[in-house]
Design a protein around this motif. Structure first.
Motif, PDB file in Angstrom:
ATOM      1  N   ASP A 135     -59.687 -24.881 -53.223  1.00 12.23           N
ATOM      2  CA  ASP A 135     -60.918 -25.489 -52.687  1.00 12.23           C
ATOM      3  C   ASP A 135     -61.427 -26.540 -53.673  1.00 12.23           C
ATOM      4  O   ASP A 135     -60.936 -27.671 -53.690  1.00 12.23           O
ATOM      5  N   GLU A 156     -60.161 -20.012 -53.045  1.00 11.64           N
ATOM      6  CA  GLU A 156     -61.297 -19.393 -52.374  1.00 11.64           C
ATOM      7  C   GLU A 156     -60.982 -18.044 -51.723  1.00 11.64           C
ATOM      8  O   GLU A 156     -61.671 -17.073 -51.950  1.00 11.64           O
ATOM      9  N   CYS A 258     -65.760 -21.279 -53.748  1.00 12.45           N
ATOM     10  CA  CYS A 258     -65.685 -22.382 -52.789  1.00 12.45           C
ATOM     11  C   CYS A 258     -65.696 -23.704 -53.548  1.00 12.45           C
ATOM     12  O   CYS A 258     -64.790 -23.980 -54.305  1.00 12.45           O
TER      13      CYS A 258
END
Ligand code: FEO
Ligand code: CA
Ligand code: CA
Ligand code: CA
Length: 667
Positions: A135, A156, A258
């Motif tokens: 990510d 992630e 993330c």
């Protein structure tokens, strides 16, 4: 990634319809989804008609070419020939650029790493290889070089149906093929845990192409089992204590990282986002954390880690979820250092942590909480950044003030401090101190009256033009009577971007102005209400802004998550978005991902000669794409990107984009 909504299938899919959940609007009005579906079938979007401009469909080809001329005259900051939007099984980049795969899931990172063998995966091997679902991508120069540095990458989450052979069975129900996933073995769960976290790896540009330095001294894998320290106001709090850690200060691992950031002092920050999916079972009856966990959707049970590890079983270890949902800081210069969970930055579904040094030297981190109707935050350090004193910056993230944004109709934004003892954040409301306030950041922000946003994703301060860009990815649940100036569309299927100007250019201040830079979606469909400039082509518009970056010239690049056959008739990708002058809100497609993927990263090398992008969960889906039309899983994949070998599964990968013959990107 998109919010997880499918615990029963465990597909952890990224498809928009999974993310949207059941419809709640009781009226007979056509939903935006129905309007879009009708439009796509009318125009035969899936039959290769993308060459026809969406705008041309309403204003005619002559006007389009006039618009192109106008764009050139208006001075778009981006110079490149736009890529054609579409859907297929591979990646594409604008003409004149190379997009080379740099790091794939399973690639060796150390001299002793085993080669990737998908038939014989082990947790030990995975912990020495590049992880899954890349990510955030950051670059930390070595000796100030733009061609030699550390690449830091978040991993992630995991997609077992794409990772492991022999676990999917296709069953037919009501004439529709669906995939049933078998329970994972403990060994497979261990591989999943080792595939989470992050990678720190030395890379070097040789003869214009990036290479991984496999024996880099600072190379490191961080996983869901790496030991970490909890620091800041919530460290040692009773609500963080567990059987394994009676001190409430030591945690195993980080999950669902993330977006993220690199601090001005050169550390790597990872954001723990959708932590709810990892916890299963139920809290003991009447447990005091029930409301706290409900506000975060815990447990969601998408993962079965709790079957094999007590700490993910709420009935056995009820405090464990309070140890996740934080920002994690990693000192990349010491591979033996313990990462630190910096509780001062709050606990929620952290999307990213991009930062900027304010005029007085304090450092400001912009933070999104990615959930429908959740909030935009910023953290301002108490101490000042000192470029010449590395030790002085070491614990800047332990002391400072977290704020949440309240956007007013008059175009102002106020940053409300989240401080125990101030306003409603008192014992009367169940807070005994700042530790409690931070553990329940969302409830504190609720009480302060923060503005409920359309899923805040990446938030990017721009040092060149002094603005801050907020990606709001979508919110299908917002009803007509819930719209406000900062979230102006009901059933916001395509998201929007807000631009903030802090008062007096002071990022550390508590007041600013805001405006909507862009409402996303197809501008040729009046009902969508998109506001791209008229110079934007049928390829240039997009939906679902998620990650973003600014290059060193201050130009905005937006990556998307959630486009596809049914939502926009195109895959996700990277779009260049003008923010200045007459070209403002003009968007151009630069790169697109294979079917099923979302676009993460993006990140520009300091010399703007490379754009690193992360292709996340490629091959996750294919039912709705006419090129495949059935569930995609390990044995029967909608794409085998990037290797395209029959014995190799699809692999999430980081791609390095460079200009053929060298030079800066898009100039
Ligand atoms: Fe992991 Fe908010 O996307
Ligand atoms: Ca997302
Ligand atoms: Ca994201
Ligand atoms: Ca970013």
């Amino acid at each position: 990634m998109t919010e997880q909504r499918s615990p029963d299938t465990r597909f952890r899919t990224s498809l928009l319809e999974e993310n949207d959940g059941p419809a709640t609007n009781p009226t007979d009005n056509r939903t935006m989804g129905e309007i879009i579906a009708a439009r796509f079938s009318r125009r035969g979007f899936l039959k290769g008609s993308l060459a026809v401009s969406a705008i041309a469909a309403t204003v005619g080809p002559l006007a389009m070419s006039a618009a192109d001329d106008a764009r050139a005259a208006e001075g778009s900051a981006f110079v490149f020939d736009e890529l054609e939007a579409g859907i297929d099984d591979r990646h594409h980049v604008a003409p004149g650029y190379d997009a080379d795969v740099l790091l794939r899931w399973g690639d060796p990172l150390f001299p002793d790493s085993p080669d990737f063998d998908p038939a014989k995966q082990s947790a030990q091997g995975q912990s020495r290889q590049f992880g899954y679902n890349n990510d955030y991508v950051g670059y930390i120069p070595i000796d100030g070089s733009a061609e030699h540095g550390l690449l830091v990458v978040n991993h992630e989450y995991t997609n077992p149906h794409l990772m492991f052979p022999g676990i999917v069975e296709i069953v037919e129900k009501d004439g529709k093929k669906t995939a049933k996933v078998a329970p994972l073995s403990k060994e497979q769960v261990d591989v999943e845990m080792a595939a989470h976290g992050g990678t720190i790896v030395e890379i070097r540009k040789v003869a214009g192409k990036w290479q991984v330095v496999r024996d880099g001294k600072l190379n490191r894998r961080i996983t869901a089992n790496t030991e970490m320290v909890v620091s800041g106001p919530a460290a040692g709090h009773d609500r963080l204590k567990t059987n394994a850690d009676p001190t409430g200060t030591r945690v195993l691992g980080t999950i669902n990282n993330c977006a993220g950031g690199v601090t001005p002092w050169g550390t790597y920050v990872m954001s723990e986002e959708n932590i709810h999916g990892y916890f299963s079972s139920a809290l003991p009856e009447g447990h005091k954390e029930a409301a706290n966990y409900k506000r975060l959707g815990i447990p969601e049970g998408a993962y079965e880690w709790g079957t094999h590890y007590d700490r993910f079983d709420l009935g056995k270890e009820p405090n464990e979820p309070n140890r996740f949902g934080w920002i994690v800081e990693v000192d990349v210069n010491d591979p033996t250092s313990m990462p630190k969970k910096r509780t001062a930055l709050g606990r929620f579904k952290h999307e990213g942590a991009e930062s900027i040094v304010a005029r007085d030297g304090r450092v400001v981190f912009y933070l999104g909480d990615d959930e429908r109707f959740d909030y935009v935050y910023k953290f301002v350090t108490a101490g000042r950044f000192d470029a010449d004193d590395h030790a002085a910056n070491k614990d800047l993230l332990d002391d400072g003030t977290l704020h949440v944004a309240k956007f007013a109709e008059d175009g102002t934004v106020e940053w409300l401090p989240i401080v125990f003892g101030q306003g409603p954040l008192t014992a009367e409301n169940g807070f005994a101190g700042q530790g409690d306030v931070l553990i329940e950041t969302r409830r504190a922000a609720d009480l302060l009256g923060a503005t409920k946003m359309d899923r805040p994703e990446d938030i990017q301060p721009n040092a060149v033009n002094g603005k801050v860009y907020v990606m709001l990815t979508n919110n299908s649940k917002r009803k007509a009577d819930q719209v406000d100036a900062a979230n102006p569309r009901a059933e916001n299927a395509f998201g929007h971007i807000i631009e903030i100007s802090e008062d007096d250019g002071d990022f550390a201040g508590t007041k600013g102005k805001w405006e909507v830079l862009l409402k996303c979606g197809d501008p040729a469909v009046a009902d969508v209400g998109a506001t791209f400039s008229t110079a934007t082509t049928a390829n240039g518009w997009f939906g679902m802004p998620d990650n973003c970056a600014v290059d060193s010239a201050g130009r905005l690049w937006v990556a998307t998550d959630g486009q596809g056959p049914k939502s926009t008739g195109r895959t996700d990708g990277l779009w260049a978005v003008d923010t200045q002058g007459a070209a403002r809100a003009t968007s151009k497609l630069f790169f697109r991902v294979p079917i099923g993927a979302e676009m993460c990263g993006p990140l520009f090398a300091p010399d703007d000669r490379t754009a690193f992008v992360a292709v996340q969960h490629p091959g996750d889906g294919g039912e709705d794409w006419e090129g495949f039309g059935r569930p995609s899983y390990y044995e029967d994949l909608s794409t085998r990107w990037p290797d395209f070998k029959p014995d190799m599964p699809v692999r999430p990968s980081v791609v390095a984009i460079t200009r053929q013959g060298g030079g800066k990107i898009a100039v």
